[in-house]
Design a protein around this motif. Structure first.
Motif, PDB file in Angstrom:
ATOM      1  N   ARG A 153      65.417  67.247  67.458  1.00  0.00           N
ATOM      2  CA  ARG A 153      64.621  68.432  67.175  1.00  0.00           C
ATOM      3  C   ARG A 153      64.801  68.899  65.729  1.00  0.00           C
ATOM      4  O   ARG A 153      65.885  68.814  65.160  1.00  0.00           O
ATOM      5  CB  ARG A 153      64.987  69.560  68.143  1.00  0.00           C
ATOM      6  N   SER A 339      48.175  74.222  63.925  1.00  0.00           N
ATOM      7  CA  SER A 339      48.969  74.094  65.140  1.00  0.00           C
ATOM      8  C   SER A 339      48.797  72.757  65.853  1.00  0.00           C
ATOM      9  O   SER A 339      49.508  72.492  66.825  1.00  0.00           O
ATOM     10  CB  SER A 339      48.600  75.220  66.114  1.00  0.00           C
ATOM     11  N   ASP A 340      47.896  71.906  65.380  1.00  0.00           N
ATOM     12  CA  ASP A 340      47.608  70.637  66.056  1.00  0.00           C
ATOM     13  C   ASP A 340      47.646  69.508  65.027  1.00  0.00           C
ATOM     14  O   ASP A 340      46.725  69.350  64.226  1.00  0.00           O
ATOM     15  CB  ASP A 340      46.238  70.699  66.729  1.00  0.00           C
ATOM     16  N   GLN A 360      53.083  63.774  66.858  1.00  0.00           N
ATOM     17  CA  GLN A 360      52.903  64.062  68.276  1.00  0.00           C
ATOM     18  C   GLN A 360      52.764  62.788  69.103  1.00  0.00           C
ATOM     19  O   GLN A 360      53.208  62.736  70.258  1.00  0.00           O
ATOM     20  CB  GLN A 360      51.668  64.950  68.460  1.00  0.00           C
ATOM     21  N   ASP A 365      57.347  64.681  74.976  1.00  0.00           N
ATOM     22  CA  ASP A 365      57.273  66.139  74.925  1.00  0.00           C
ATOM     23  C   ASP A 365      56.353  66.513  73.761  1.00  0.00           C
ATOM     24  O   ASP A 365      56.805  66.689  72.630  1.00  0.00           O
ATOM     25  CB  ASP A 365      58.673  66.730  74.735  1.00  0.00           C
ATOM     26  N   LYS A 366      55.048  66.590  74.035  1.00  0.00           N
ATOM     27  CA  LYS A 366      54.068  66.792  72.970  1.00  0.00           C
ATOM     28  C   LYS A 366      54.306  68.090  72.199  1.00  0.00           C
ATOM     29  O   LYS A 366      54.038  68.159  70.992  1.00  0.00           O
ATOM     30  CB  LYS A 366      52.648  66.782  73.542  1.00  0.00           C
ATOM     31  N   SER A 367      54.827  69.105  72.886  1.00  0.00           N
ATOM     32  CA  SER A 367      55.048  70.376  72.196  1.00  0.00           C
ATOM     33  C   SER A 367      56.112  70.257  71.116  1.00  0.00           C
ATOM     34  O   SER A 367      56.066  70.958  70.106  1.00  0.00           O
ATOM     35  CB  SER A 367      55.447  71.462  73.205  1.00  0.00           C
ATOM     36  N   ALA A 370      54.203  68.825  68.043  1.00  0.00           N
ATOM     37  CA  ALA A 370      52.791  69.206  67.907  1.00  0.00           C
ATOM     38  C   ALA A 370      52.386  69.488  66.478  1.00  0.00           C
ATOM     39  O   ALA A 370      51.253  69.199  66.065  1.00  0.00           O
ATOM     40  CB  ALA A 370      52.491  70.417  68.789  1.00  0.00           C
ATOM     41  N   THR A 371      53.287  70.060  65.670  1.00  0.00           N
ATOM     42  CA  THR A 371      52.921  70.453  64.301  1.00  0.00           C
ATOM     43  C   THR A 371      53.577  69.575  63.242  1.00  0.00           C
ATOM     44  O   THR A 371      53.563  69.913  62.059  1.00  0.00           O
ATOM     45  CB  THR A 371      53.294  71.923  64.047  1.00  0.00           C
TER      46      THR A 371
END
Length: 395
Positions: A153, A339-340, A360, A365-367, A370-371
């Motif tokens: 992360r 955001s995408d 992504q 875990d796409k979230s 995501a950015t």
């Protein structure tokens, strides 16, 4: 003409269901987008200059001398296997028998596929560092195994060893590691590797390590997991010539491991490509013997390019996660009000004539990704400068 229908008895999809989630790769999509729009392609990780001229000349000599023009040995030509073993001894103090503990493959991609197909059975669990290179997920699926992500992360992208410990179950068969790590640029530390090794030994796990960026480390140093106590006998180490010598199209990779593990991987590899890249194998054998000054110059050149692109991306408004190694720098587009990452990358060529890859696609875990957007800096300095100029339009 009427649309083609499936033949009788073929009402199910033609594509194996395990691969239903894997269509055209994001790299193909973005490279086609770059070509269509005339954009600077900082998406796919290949250099825009060739490697050392003397190595290209070695390939030419091999072709003209008839070396490798016919099927080479299934394990790879002896000269290359010997050079790979010498490389492992020279840089890491690891001793491998070139006849029984080295296998040449069609790039690291085939090495990964052959190793996963050989060592996994349906239902086995594979813990892999997430975000992961897209072929990992596809090959695990082809083997009928289950991928279990260990998510790195932002902003540090370090592995959580407690989370790794908790992820191991009686069904866990294998750990799949990539260091230096694509796309984050993380280089696992000796302490992190020691923690991973301790868990692998305690739970009697196999490990596959993808080390194709081993010579592209700008901060810290690369330590093969196989060099740690208890790991040589359970680790399949993978690397290749493409990234280190800037000949990605030659597709010459290899594994080093125990005779038993090499035999298992070779049993699958022989039914994939059987053999490949005959004349190039002789050239790569020479490349592996290049002096230390070559590797030092490569690192210095890429570190300067990393800094050039990273600074430019920061000036354009991105949050930049400066990598410790590899060809790539990861950024966050949230400071730009985005955001995408996928939508951002698809629109970027029209906005400023540059192509990048949305992280992504490397996540389950796409979230988590995501950015995030990945940029390749293995390009000419003038190309990177032009890309930085164009990206200023976003600021």
């Amino acid at each position: 003409m009427a649309p083609m229908s499936a033949p009788a008895g073929h009402d199910r999809p033609f594509l194996n269901r395990r691969l239903a989630a894997f269509g055209t790769t994001i790299f193909a999509e973005m490279s086609a987008l770059a070509a269509r729009t005339g954009s600077i392609n900082l998406g796919q990780g290949f250099p825009d200059t060739d490697g050392p001229a003397e190595i290209a000349e070695a390939a030419s000599r091999a072709v003209l001398a008839g070396l490798g023009n016919q099927y080479p040995p299934g394990t790879g030509v002896p000269e290359l296997r010997t050079a790979i073993a010498a490389h492992q001894q020279r840089f890491y103090g690891l001793s491998y028998d070139p006849d029984t503990e080295v296998l040449v493959t069609a790039g690291a991609t085939e090495a990964i596929a052959a190793a996963l197909l050989a060592l996994l059975e349906p239902g086995d669990e594979v813990i892999a560092l997430e975000p992961f290179y897209d072929s990992y997920a596809a090959c695990i699926a082809m083997a009928g195994a289950v991928r279990v992500p260990l998510t790195l992360r932002a902003p540090d992208f370090r592995p959580d060893l407690d989370a790794l410990r908790d992820a191991i179950t009686p069904r866990t068969r294998l750990l799949l590691l990539n260091t230096p790590h694509n796309p984050t640029g993380t280089v696992l530390t000796p302490a992190e590797l020691a923690g991973i090794a301790e868990l692998a030994v305690r739970h009697d796990l196999l490990v596959i390590t993808d080390e194709v960026y081993e010579h592209l480390v700008f901060e810290g140093s690369h330590t093969p997991l196989a060099s740690l106590p208890g790991m040589r006998e359970r680790t399949v180490t993978i690397s290749s010539a493409g990234k280190t010598y800037s000949f990605t199209g030659w597709k010459v990779g290899w594994i080093t491991s125990t005779p038993e593990l090499v035999t298992a991987v070779r049993s699958v590899k022989q039914f994939l490509t059987y053999v490949s890249s005959g004349p190039f194998q002789y050239a790569v054998a020479e490349a592996l013997g290049l002096p230390d000054s070559y590797y030092e110059g490569l690192r210095a050149d890429l570190a300067a390019k990393r800094d050039l692109l990273s600074d430019g991306l920061a000036a354009a408004g991105f949050e930049v996660y400066r990598p410790q190694g590899t060809y790539f720098v990861t950024t966050d587009i949230a400071p730009l009000g985005e955001s995408d990452g996928i939508a951002f990358c698809r629109a970027l060529p029209e906005r400023c004539g540059v192509v990048a890859i949305p992280n992504q696609v490397f996540y389950d875990d796409k979230s988590a990704g995501a950015t995030q957007v990945r940029w390749a800096f293995c390009k000419k300095t003038e190309v990177l400068r032009e890309a930085v100029d164009r990206l200023r339009r976003l600021a």
